[in-house]
Design a protein around this motif. Sequence first.
Motif, PDB file in Angstrom:
ATOM      1  N   ARG A 253       0.842  -1.198   0.000  1.00 31.94           N
ATOM      2  CA  ARG A 253       0.000   0.000   0.000  1.00 31.94           C
ATOM      3  C   ARG A 253       0.880   1.253   0.000  1.00 31.94           C
ATOM      4  NH1 ARG A 253      -5.408   0.266   1.750  1.00 31.94           N
ATOM      5  NH2 ARG A 253      -6.281   2.208   0.981  1.00 31.94           N
ATOM      6  N   VAL A 254       1.953   1.202   0.775  1.00 33.45           N
ATOM      7  CA  VAL A 254       2.912   2.311   0.782  1.00 33.45           C
ATOM      8  C   VAL A 254       3.519   2.477  -0.614  1.00 33.45           C
ATOM      9  CG1 VAL A 254       5.076   3.178   1.749  1.00 33.45           C
ATOM     10  CG2 VAL A 254       3.443   1.970   3.226  1.00 33.45           C
ATOM     11  N   ALA A 255       3.918   1.360  -1.203  1.00 32.87           N
ATOM     12  CA  ALA A 255       4.548   1.401  -2.525  1.00 32.87           C
ATOM     13  C   ALA A 255       3.595   1.957  -3.582  1.00 32.87           C
ATOM     14  CB  ALA A 255       5.027   0.009  -2.918  1.00 32.87           C
ATOM     15  N   ASP A 256       2.330   1.546  -3.527  1.00 30.88           N
ATOM     16  CA  ASP A 256       1.345   2.040  -4.495  1.00 30.88           C
ATOM     17  C   ASP A 256       1.233   3.561  -4.439  1.00 30.88           C
ATOM     18  OD1 ASP A 256       0.660  -0.367  -5.638  1.00 30.88           O
ATOM     19  OD2 ASP A 256      -1.041  -0.727  -4.312  1.00 30.88           O
ATOM     20  N   ALA A 257       1.197   4.092  -3.213  1.00 33.76           N
ATOM     21  CA  ALA A 257       1.080   5.544  -3.077  1.00 33.76           C
ATOM     22  C   ALA A 257       2.328   6.253  -3.585  1.00 33.76           C
ATOM     23  CB  ALA A 257       0.825   5.916  -1.609  1.00 33.76           C
ATOM     24  N   ALA A 258       3.494   5.694  -3.299  1.00 33.82           N
ATOM     25  CA  ALA A 258       4.750   6.305  -3.772  1.00 33.82           C
ATOM     26  C   ALA A 258       4.835   6.266  -5.293  1.00 33.82           C
ATOM     27  CB  ALA A 258       5.937   5.584  -3.149  1.00 33.82           C
ATOM     28  N   ILE A 259       4.479   5.126  -5.880  1.00 33.03           N
ATOM     29  CA  ILE A 259       4.519   4.993  -7.341  1.00 33.03           C
ATOM     30  C   ILE A 259       3.558   5.980  -7.997  1.00 33.03           C
ATOM     31  CG2 ILE A 259       3.978   3.432  -9.267  1.00 33.03           C
ATOM     32  CD1 ILE A 259       6.590   2.747  -7.882  1.00 33.03           C
ATOM     33  N   ALA A 260       2.442   6.243  -7.321  1.00 35.49           N
ATOM     34  CA  ALA A 260       1.459   7.190  -7.862  1.00 35.49           C
ATOM     35  C   ALA A 260       1.899   8.636  -7.682  1.00 35.49           C
ATOM     36  CB  ALA A 260       0.106   6.970  -7.187  1.00 35.49           C
ATOM     37  N   GLY A 261       3.026   8.855  -6.989  1.00 35.07           N
ATOM     38  CA  GLY A 261       3.526  10.210  -6.789  1.00 35.07           C
ATOM     39  C   GLY A 261       2.877  10.929  -5.626  1.00 35.07           C
ATOM     40  N   ASP A 262       2.101  10.215  -4.810  1.00 36.99           N
ATOM     41  CA  ASP A 262       1.410  10.826  -3.669  1.00 36.99           C
ATOM     42  C   ASP A 262       2.305  10.704  -2.436  1.00 36.99           C
ATOM     43  OD1 ASP A 262      -0.285  11.700  -1.694  1.00 36.99           O
ATOM     44  OD2 ASP A 262      -2.033  10.613  -2.428  1.00 36.99           O
ATOM     45  N   ALA A 263       3.239  11.636  -2.288  1.00 37.11           N
ATOM     46  CA  ALA A 263       4.218  11.563  -1.208  1.00 37.11           C
ATOM     47  C   ALA A 263       3.561  11.643   0.166  1.00 37.11           C
ATOM     48  CB  ALA A 263       5.248  12.683  -1.364  1.00 37.11           C
ATOM     49  N   GLY A 264       2.577  12.529   0.319  1.00 37.35           N
ATOM     50  CA  GLY A 264       1.918  12.681   1.611  1.00 37.35           C
ATOM     51  C   GLY A 264       1.233  11.408   2.066  1.00 37.35           C
ATOM     52  N   GLN A 265       0.466  10.785   1.152  1.00 39.83           N
ATOM     53  CA  GLN A 265      -0.227   9.548   1.487  1.00 39.83           C
ATOM     54  C   GLN A 265       0.762   8.432   1.761  1.00 39.83           C
ATOM     55  OE1 GLN A 265      -3.149   8.872   2.224  1.00 39.83           O
ATOM     56  NE2 GLN A 265      -3.742   6.784   1.660  1.00 39.83           N
ATOM     57  N   ALA A 266       1.821   8.362   0.952  1.00 37.65           N
ATOM     58  CA  ALA A 266       2.817   7.306   1.117  1.00 37.65           C
ATOM     59  C   ALA A 266       3.501   7.395   2.480  1.00 37.65           C
ATOM     60  CB  ALA A 266       3.857   7.386   0.000  1.00 37.65           C
ATOM     61  N   VAL A 267       3.881   8.588   2.875  1.00 33.19           N
ATOM     62  CA  VAL A 267       4.558   8.758   4.169  1.00 33.19           C
ATOM     63  C   VAL A 267       3.597   8.497   5.324  1.00 33.19           C
ATOM     64  CG1 VAL A 267       5.658  10.447   5.689  1.00 33.19           C
ATOM     65  CG2 VAL A 267       6.326  10.317   3.287  1.00 33.19           C
ATOM     66  N   ALA A 268       2.339   8.957   5.185  1.00 35.18           N
ATOM     67  CA  ALA A 268       1.347   8.709   6.244  1.00 35.18           C
ATOM     68  C   ALA A 268       1.133   7.210   6.438  1.00 35.18           C
ATOM     69  CB  ALA A 268       0.031   9.399   5.894  1.00 35.18           C
ATOM     70  N   LEU A 269       0.988   6.485   5.327  1.00 32.55           N
ATOM     71  CA  LEU A 269       0.816   5.032   5.411  1.00 32.55           C
ATOM     72  C   LEU A 269       2.058   4.364   5.984  1.00 32.55           C
ATOM     73  CD1 LEU A 269      -0.971   4.331   2.004  1.00 32.55           C
ATOM     74  CD2 LEU A 269      -1.958   4.032   4.277  1.00 32.55           C
ATOM     75  N   LEU A 270       3.226   4.850   5.564  1.00 28.91           N
ATOM     76  CA  LEU A 270       4.473   4.274   6.057  1.00 28.91           C
ATOM     77  C   LEU A 270       4.582   4.444   7.573  1.00 28.91           C
ATOM     78  CD1 LEU A 270       7.298   3.043   5.668  1.00 28.91           C
ATOM     79  CD2 LEU A 270       8.138   5.361   5.263  1.00 28.91           C
TER      80      LEU A 270
ATOM     81  N   ASP B 164       8.196  -4.077   9.754  1.00 28.86           N
ATOM     82  CA  ASP B 164       9.635  -3.853   9.638  1.00 28.86           C
ATOM     83  C   ASP B 164       9.931  -3.059   8.359  1.00 28.86           C
ATOM     84  OD1 ASP B 164      12.352  -5.008  10.831  1.00 28.86           O
ATOM     85  OD2 ASP B 164      12.522  -4.995   8.654  1.00 28.86           O
ATOM     86  N   PRO B 165      10.961  -2.198   8.360  1.00 31.14           N
ATOM     87  CA  PRO B 165      11.293  -1.441   7.142  1.00 31.14           C
ATOM     88  C   PRO B 165      11.692  -2.316   5.949  1.00 31.14           C
ATOM     89  CG  PRO B 165      12.311  -0.417   9.063  1.00 31.14           C
ATOM     90  CD  PRO B 165      11.753  -1.733   9.532  1.00 31.14           C
ATOM     91  N   VAL B 166      12.259  -3.489   6.216  1.00 27.69           N
ATOM     92  CA  VAL B 166      12.766  -4.333   5.120  1.00 27.69           C
ATOM     93  C   VAL B 166      11.675  -4.708   4.113  1.00 27.69           C
ATOM     94  CG1 VAL B 166      13.835  -6.546   4.533  1.00 27.69           C
ATOM     95  CG2 VAL B 166      14.736  -5.183   6.438  1.00 27.69           C
ATOM     96  N   PRO B 167      10.499  -5.226   4.542  1.00 26.48           N
ATOM     97  CA  PRO B 167       9.484  -5.562   3.546  1.00 26.48           C
ATOM     98  C   PRO B 167       8.910  -4.359   2.806  1.00 26.48           C
ATOM     99  CG  PRO B 167       8.644  -5.922   5.772  1.00 26.48           C
ATOM    100  CD  PRO B 167      10.116  -5.703   5.883  1.00 26.48           C
ATOM    101  N   VAL B 168       8.981  -3.178   3.402  1.00 23.68           N
ATOM    102  CA  VAL B 168       8.524  -1.981   2.688  1.00 23.68           C
ATOM    103  C   VAL B 168       9.445  -1.702   1.501  1.00 23.68           C
ATOM    104  CG1 VAL B 168       8.020   0.482   2.849  1.00 23.68           C
ATOM    105  CG2 VAL B 168       7.566  -1.007   4.810  1.00 23.68           C
ATOM    106  N   VAL B 169      10.747  -1.798   1.762  1.00 28.39           N
ATOM    107  CA  VAL B 169      11.703  -1.608   0.672  1.00 28.39           C
ATOM    108  C   VAL B 169      11.538  -2.707  -0.373  1.00 28.39           C
ATOM    109  CG1 VAL B 169      14.158  -1.504   0.080  1.00 28.39           C
ATOM    110  CG2 VAL B 169      13.338  -0.394   2.164  1.00 28.39           C
ATOM    111  N   ALA B 170      11.292  -3.925   0.086  1.00 27.25           N
ATOM    112  CA  ALA B 170      11.079  -5.038  -0.852  1.00 27.25           C
ATOM    113  C   ALA B 170       9.857  -4.796  -1.726  1.00 27.25           C
ATOM    114  CB  ALA B 170      10.930  -6.350  -0.082  1.00 27.25           C
ATOM    115  N   ALA B 171       8.792  -4.233  -1.123  1.00 31.60           N
ATOM    116  CA  ALA B 171       7.588  -3.924  -1.898  1.00 31.60           C
ATOM    117  C   ALA B 171       7.862  -2.842  -2.938  1.00 31.60           C
ATOM    118  CB  ALA B 171       6.464  -3.489  -0.956  1.00 31.60           C
TER     119      ALA B 171
END
Length: 311
Positions: free
Chosen positions: A193-210, A219-226
Amino acid sequence: MVLVRGPEGLLADRATDRVVALARAADPDVEVTRLEGAQYAAGVLGVTTSPSLFAEDKVVVVGGFESGPDELFADVLEYLAAPAPGVVLVLRHGGGVRGKKALEALRAAGVPEIACEAVTSDSDKTAFVTAELRRAGRRADAGAVRALVDAVGSDLRELASACAQLVADTTGMIGVEVVERYYGGRIEASGFRVADAAIAGDAGQAVALLRHALATGLDPVPVVAALAAKLRTLAKVAAVRSRGQAALRELGIAPWQVDKAQRELRRWTPEGLAAAITAVAQADAEVKGESRDPRFAVERAVLRVAAASGL
């Protein structure tokens, strides 16, 4: 004799249960004995499989075959040379090289083998969910399957349990809204979900979800993997989309994933993809030990990916 081999416990359990069910269908009174390899003592297999006073049929299940001592492997080889009549022997091997000689002998003798390989890729998990629902006489749209995998896809047993719950508690076609109603909190805390928001260019949503995900224990590792998985898919589709549908099918990616990647690529340039991939590669090293603050590293990567989508 049946060899059930592989690390995926749910599939191994189901394969074993199926063999036992077939034996009970033939004889409802069949005796079922379960042995554990780690606790095995020499000679137990011979005693367990020996004919009883009334010659009843038996099923003997040896779990954790790979954890057994050399005496277990020797007893299995001895049994293989002269199997007991009326006995079904199920050997469960979780993987690895322990018992290699015995495994080779079983294969050479033509013992049936049921493969239970680990289900790790997203495509395999989505196929599993679709098959689980179909077995129950239900269907889900592609978005709902994706949402369910994102929410609980780290473990096959959890996925199976989630499918069973949705089947029991809902009716009709299962859509994204149904999955989000049951597993919304877990979806929001997922790396995809974090990755989807980042790919869409929605930095605010991506950081909020993160930040929500990290606060709830992700854990941070699977977020980077996503992030890396999403960017790999974009790069693969971008590389061949000009060659038509045949080339896209050869990628081995689910059609809905290809369609989604093509939509997402409308806002991406080759330069932006390169910058995002570089940022994620740096974050991957940092969250695995090169940084004192993995949380900062992954948040910075999310912001860089979101920014790169507009380059």
